[in-house]
Scaffold this active site. Structure first.
Site, PDB file in Angstrom:
ATOM      1  N   ALA A  26       0.882  -1.224   0.047  1.00  0.00           N
ATOM      2  CA  ALA A  26      -0.093   0.076  -0.108  1.00  0.00           C
ATOM      3  C   ALA A  26       0.773   1.273  -0.080  1.00  0.00           C
ATOM      4  O   ALA A  26       0.426   2.273  -0.551  1.00  0.00           O
ATOM      5  CB  ALA A  26      -0.717  -0.094   1.204  1.00  0.00           C
ATOM      6  N   THR A  30       0.669   5.629  -1.776  1.00  0.00           N
ATOM      7  CA  THR A  30       0.357   6.677  -0.810  1.00  0.00           C
ATOM      8  C   THR A  30       0.449   8.002  -1.362  1.00  0.00           C
ATOM      9  O   THR A  30      -0.104   9.003  -1.400  1.00  0.00           O
ATOM     10  CB  THR A  30       0.937   6.708   0.728  1.00  0.00           C
ATOM     11  OG1 THR A  30       2.482   6.659   0.334  1.00  0.00           O
ATOM     12  CG2 THR A  30       0.301   5.421   1.256  1.00  0.00           C
ATOM     13  N   ARG A  38      -1.386   1.031   7.671  1.00  0.00           N
ATOM     14  CA  ARG A  38      -0.533   1.350   9.162  1.00  0.00           C
ATOM     15  C   ARG A  38       0.270   2.593   9.182  1.00  0.00           C
ATOM     16  O   ARG A  38       0.929   2.695  10.287  1.00  0.00           O
ATOM     17  CB  ARG A  38       0.411   0.022   9.420  1.00  0.00           C
ATOM     18  CG  ARG A  38      -0.208  -1.342   9.330  1.00  0.00           C
ATOM     19  CD  ARG A  38       0.439  -2.494   9.563  1.00  0.00           C
ATOM     20  NE  ARG A  38      -0.529  -3.502   9.800  1.00  0.00           N
ATOM     21  CZ  ARG A  38      -1.150  -4.187   8.808  1.00  0.00           C
ATOM     22  NH1 ARG A  38      -1.107  -3.881   7.396  1.00  0.00           N
ATOM     23  NH2 ARG A  38      -1.811  -5.322   8.972  1.00  0.00           N
ATOM     24  N   ILE A 107      -4.603  -3.411  -4.761  1.00  0.00           N
ATOM     25  CA  ILE A 107      -5.837  -3.643  -5.648  1.00  0.00           C
ATOM     26  C   ILE A 107      -6.142  -2.450  -6.466  1.00  0.00           C
ATOM     27  O   ILE A 107      -7.205  -2.640  -6.976  1.00  0.00           O
ATOM     28  CB  ILE A 107      -6.778  -3.988  -4.719  1.00  0.00           C
ATOM     29  CG1 ILE A 107      -7.307  -3.211  -3.617  1.00  0.00           C
ATOM     30  CG2 ILE A 107      -6.607  -5.529  -3.896  1.00  0.00           C
ATOM     31  CD1 ILE A 107      -8.431  -3.506  -2.751  1.00  0.00           C
ATOM     32  N   HIS A 123      -3.745  -9.842  -3.945  1.00  0.00           N
ATOM     33  CA  HIS A 123      -4.981  -9.808  -3.543  1.00  0.00           C
ATOM     34  C   HIS A 123      -6.025  -8.940  -4.568  1.00  0.00           C
ATOM     35  O   HIS A 123      -7.139  -8.614  -3.998  1.00  0.00           O
ATOM     36  CB  HIS A 123      -4.884  -8.638  -2.389  1.00  0.00           C
ATOM     37  CG  HIS A 123      -3.739  -9.068  -1.150  1.00  0.00           C
ATOM     38  ND1 HIS A 123      -3.091  -8.468  -0.345  1.00  0.00           N
ATOM     39  CD2 HIS A 123      -3.507 -10.489  -0.932  1.00  0.00           C
ATOM     40  CE1 HIS A 123      -2.600  -8.950   0.362  1.00  0.00           C
ATOM     41  NE2 HIS A 123      -2.685 -10.383   0.200  1.00  0.00           N
ATOM     42  N   CYS A 134     -23.914 -16.445 -10.468  1.00  0.00           N
ATOM     43  CA  CYS A 134     -23.707 -16.770 -11.845  1.00  0.00           C
ATOM     44  C   CYS A 134     -22.485 -16.677 -12.478  1.00  0.00           C
ATOM     45  O   CYS A 134     -22.115 -17.074 -13.557  1.00  0.00           O
ATOM     46  CB  CYS A 134     -25.106 -16.381 -12.748  1.00  0.00           C
ATOM     47  SG  CYS A 134     -24.712 -14.733 -13.156  1.00  0.00           S
ATOM     48  N   CYS A 154     -29.494 -11.692 -12.127  1.00  0.00           N
ATOM     49  CA  CYS A 154     -29.768 -12.932 -11.740  1.00  0.00           C
ATOM     50  C   CYS A 154     -30.231 -12.862 -10.347  1.00  0.00           C
ATOM     51  O   CYS A 154     -30.827 -13.937  -9.972  1.00  0.00           O
ATOM     52  CB  CYS A 154     -28.895 -14.096 -11.901  1.00  0.00           C
ATOM     53  SG  CYS A 154     -27.496 -14.202 -10.829  1.00  0.00           S
ATOM     54  N   SER A 193       4.569  -3.048   5.072  1.00  0.00           N
ATOM     55  CA  SER A 193       5.011  -3.273   6.174  1.00  0.00           C
ATOM     56  C   SER A 193       5.154  -4.677   6.709  1.00  0.00           C
ATOM     57  O   SER A 193       5.739  -5.156   7.474  1.00  0.00           O
ATOM     58  CB  SER A 193       3.947  -3.018   7.368  1.00  0.00           C
ATOM     59  OG  SER A 193       2.664  -3.827   7.177  1.00  0.00           O
ATOM     60  N   ILE A 233       9.072   6.067  -1.477  1.00  0.00           N
ATOM     61  CA  ILE A 233       9.518   5.237  -2.569  1.00  0.00           C
ATOM     62  C   ILE A 233       9.383   6.245  -3.926  1.00  0.00           C
ATOM     63  O   ILE A 233      10.346   6.051  -4.675  1.00  0.00           O
ATOM     64  CB  ILE A 233       8.755   4.028  -2.675  1.00  0.00           C
ATOM     65  CG1 ILE A 233       9.383   3.137  -3.754  1.00  0.00           C
ATOM     66  CG2 ILE A 233       7.306   4.120  -2.665  1.00  0.00           C
ATOM     67  CD1 ILE A 233       9.040   1.599  -3.864  1.00  0.00           C
TER      68      ILE A 233
HETATM   69  P1  NAD Z   1       0.659  -1.297   5.330  1.00  0.00           P
HETATM   70  O1  NAD Z   1      -0.479  -0.377   5.325  1.00  0.00           O
HETATM   71  O2  NAD Z   1       0.626  -2.473   6.405  1.00  0.00           O
HETATM   72  O3  NAD Z   1       1.966  -0.814   5.190  1.00  0.00           O
HETATM   73  C1  NAD Z   1       2.536   0.320   4.321  1.00  0.00           C
HETATM   74  C2  NAD Z   1       3.799   0.492   4.627  1.00  0.00           C
HETATM   75  O4  NAD Z   1       4.306   1.284   3.486  1.00  0.00           O
HETATM   76  C3  NAD Z   1       4.276   0.943   5.918  1.00  0.00           C
HETATM   77  O5  NAD Z   1       5.379   0.508   6.485  1.00  0.00           O
HETATM   78  C4  NAD Z   1       4.523   2.732   5.572  1.00  0.00           C
HETATM   79  O6  NAD Z   1       5.342   3.301   6.366  1.00  0.00           O
HETATM   80  C5  NAD Z   1       5.129   2.478   4.331  1.00  0.00           C
HETATM   81  N1  NAD Z   1       4.805   3.449   3.341  1.00  0.00           N
HETATM   82  C6  NAD Z   1       4.000   4.576   3.531  1.00  0.00           C
HETATM   83  N2  NAD Z   1       3.729   5.278   2.314  1.00  0.00           N
HETATM   84  C7  NAD Z   1       5.161   5.328   1.918  1.00  0.00           C
HETATM   85  C8  NAD Z   1       5.820   5.748   0.720  1.00  0.00           C
HETATM   86  N3  NAD Z   1       5.258   6.634   0.301  1.00  0.00           N
HETATM   87  N4  NAD Z   1       7.029   5.258   0.602  1.00  0.00           N
HETATM   88  C9  NAD Z   1       7.523   4.296   1.104  1.00  0.00           C
HETATM   89  N5  NAD Z   1       6.992   3.380   2.243  1.00  0.00           N
HETATM   90  C10 NAD Z   1       5.717   3.994   2.574  1.00  0.00           C
HETATM   91  O7  NAD Z   1       0.371  -1.972   3.628  1.00  0.00           O
HETATM   92  P2  NAD Z   1       0.885  -3.484   3.192  1.00  0.00           P
HETATM   93  O8  NAD Z   1       1.923  -3.928   3.957  1.00  0.00           O
HETATM   94  O9  NAD Z   1       0.538  -3.283   1.792  1.00  0.00           O
HETATM   95  O10 NAD Z   1      -0.529  -4.402   3.727  1.00  0.00           O
HETATM   96  C11 NAD Z   1      -1.793  -3.899   3.997  1.00  0.00           C
HETATM   97  C12 NAD Z   1      -2.833  -4.536   3.303  1.00  0.00           C
HETATM   98  O11 NAD Z   1      -4.050  -3.685   2.890  1.00  0.00           O
HETATM   99  C13 NAD Z   1      -2.364  -5.007   1.909  1.00  0.00           C
HETATM  100  O12 NAD Z   1      -3.068  -6.129   1.381  1.00  0.00           O
HETATM  101  C14 NAD Z   1      -2.438  -4.030   0.990  1.00  0.00           C
HETATM  102  O13 NAD Z   1      -2.598  -4.107  -0.341  1.00  0.00           O
HETATM  103  C15 NAD Z   1      -4.040  -3.491   1.301  1.00  0.00           C
HETATM  104  N6  NAD Z   1      -4.200  -2.154   0.936  1.00  0.00           N
HETATM  105  C16 NAD Z   1      -4.030  -1.718  -0.560  1.00  0.00           C
HETATM  106  C17 NAD Z   1      -4.445  -0.539  -0.896  1.00  0.00           C
HETATM  107  C18 NAD Z   1      -4.295  -0.250  -2.111  1.00  0.00           C
HETATM  108  O14 NAD Z   1      -4.432  -0.930  -2.982  1.00  0.00           O
HETATM  109  N7  NAD Z   1      -3.601   0.874  -2.561  1.00  0.00           N
HETATM  110  C19 NAD Z   1      -4.401   0.453   0.168  1.00  0.00           C
HETATM  111  C20 NAD Z   1      -4.624   0.019   1.578  1.00  0.00           C
HETATM  112  C21 NAD Z   1      -4.475  -1.280   1.749  1.00  0.00           C
END
Ligand code: NAD
Length: 240
Positions: A26, A30, A38, A107, A123, A134, A154, A193, A233
């Site tokens: 995720a 961001t 998290r 996702i 995911h 269906c 349906c 995370s 990132i």
């Molecule tokens: P997580 O929220 O557990 O962890 C995100 C991590 O990324 C954290 O450690 C955070 O500090 C770090 N982070 C945040 N912004 C960042 C950036 N700009 N650069 C570098 N690091 C950054 O997410 P996860 O580990 O992917 O697990 C959460 C679950 O929920 C997964 O299945 C995830 O795909 C899903 N989810 C998906 C979305 C999406 O599709 N965009 C959004 C929220 C949650």
């Protein structure tokens, strides 16, 4: 924070890669404006009646379908966003022959929007939806525009093709991701995370040379021996 030499090291790893894999979560999205779980601004810090992991569980989907869709529409079903520098760089490195595959827990479809071709969506995707009765596909726009529980012609309840907590991962996707990681010469991990299993365990299949992690704060997993770049990132990748 990170230094010039961290950037130079990452640049060298990417440049020397012929079949690297990027494993992300995720945090990769961001910088496109989609909250993660998290971080300080993540969904866990926002006040909901239930934690996101409960609302995104299979059990909750079937027992509280309307509440599931209220949360899902508001927080997960985000389509009016653009890829950021991280997504674009990964697509560029794939075209240049450095990256063989992106394995994502996201996702949101942003890797494909940026041009990446070989993407394993562990995911699932908000862009695929189907009738639970269906199996007919259902357009994402109709879920977005509607308010209640989306239903197929349906009468069956429509479910997004996303892996909810309590559901297994798709076997073909898992198999493809494992094969790509096993064959990778380098592994780049970012924006995750590494808290969500079984996805987080996939990085253990890596047998190649270097592991570089780019994350805001250290991931949950013990990553001794890896190069860790503590930063955003998109910002880091745009310097490569
Ligand atoms: P997580 O929220 O557990 O962890 C995100 C991590 O990324 C954290 O450690 C955070 O500090 C770090 N982070 C945040 N912004 C960042 C950036 N700009 N650069 C570098 N690091 C950054 O997410 P996860 O580990 O992917 O697990 C959460 C679950 O929920 C997964 O299945 C995830 O795909 C899903 N989810 C998906 C979305 C999406 O599709 N965009 C959004 C929220 C949650």
């Amino acid at each position: 924070m990170y230094t010039e030499s961290d950037i130079a090291n990452l640049r060298a790893v990417i440049k020397n890669s012929k079949r690297a894999v990027f494993f992300g979560g995720a945090g990769v999205s961001t910088e496109s404006g989609i909250p993660d779980f998290r971080s300080r601004d993540g969904l866990y810090s926002q006040k909901y009646k239930y934690p996101p992991e409960t609302m995104l569980s299979s059990e909750f989907f079937w027992s509280h379908t309307q509440e599931f869709y209220d949360f899902y529409r508001e927080k997960m079903l985000v389509t009016d966003v653009s890829p950021n520098a991280a997504h674009y760089k990964l697509a560029e490195w794939e075209r240049e022959g450095h990256i063989a595959a992106v394995v994502t827990q996201n996702i949101d479809g942003l890797h494909q929007k940026a041009g990446s071709k070989n993407v394993f969506e562990l995911h699932g995707s908000i862009y695929r939806n189907f009738c639970t009765k269906c199996k007919m596909p259902f357009p994402v726009q109709r879920i977005q525009k509607g308010k209640g529980i989306p239903r197929c012609a349906c009468g069956g309840i429509v479910k997004p093709d996303v892996v909810l907590y309590g559901e297994p991962l798709d076997e073909n996707v898992l198999d493809g991701a494992v094969k790509a990681i096993r064959a990778a010469d380098n592994l780049i991990i970012g924006g995750t995370s590494l808290n969500v299993y079984p996805a987080a365990a996939l990085v253990d299949y890596f047998r190649g040379e270097n592991v570089v992690v780019i994350n805001k704060g250290a991931p949950a997993k013990d990553m001794r021996g890896v190069t860790f770049i503590d930063g955003k990132i998109g910002e880091v990748f745009s310097q490569i």
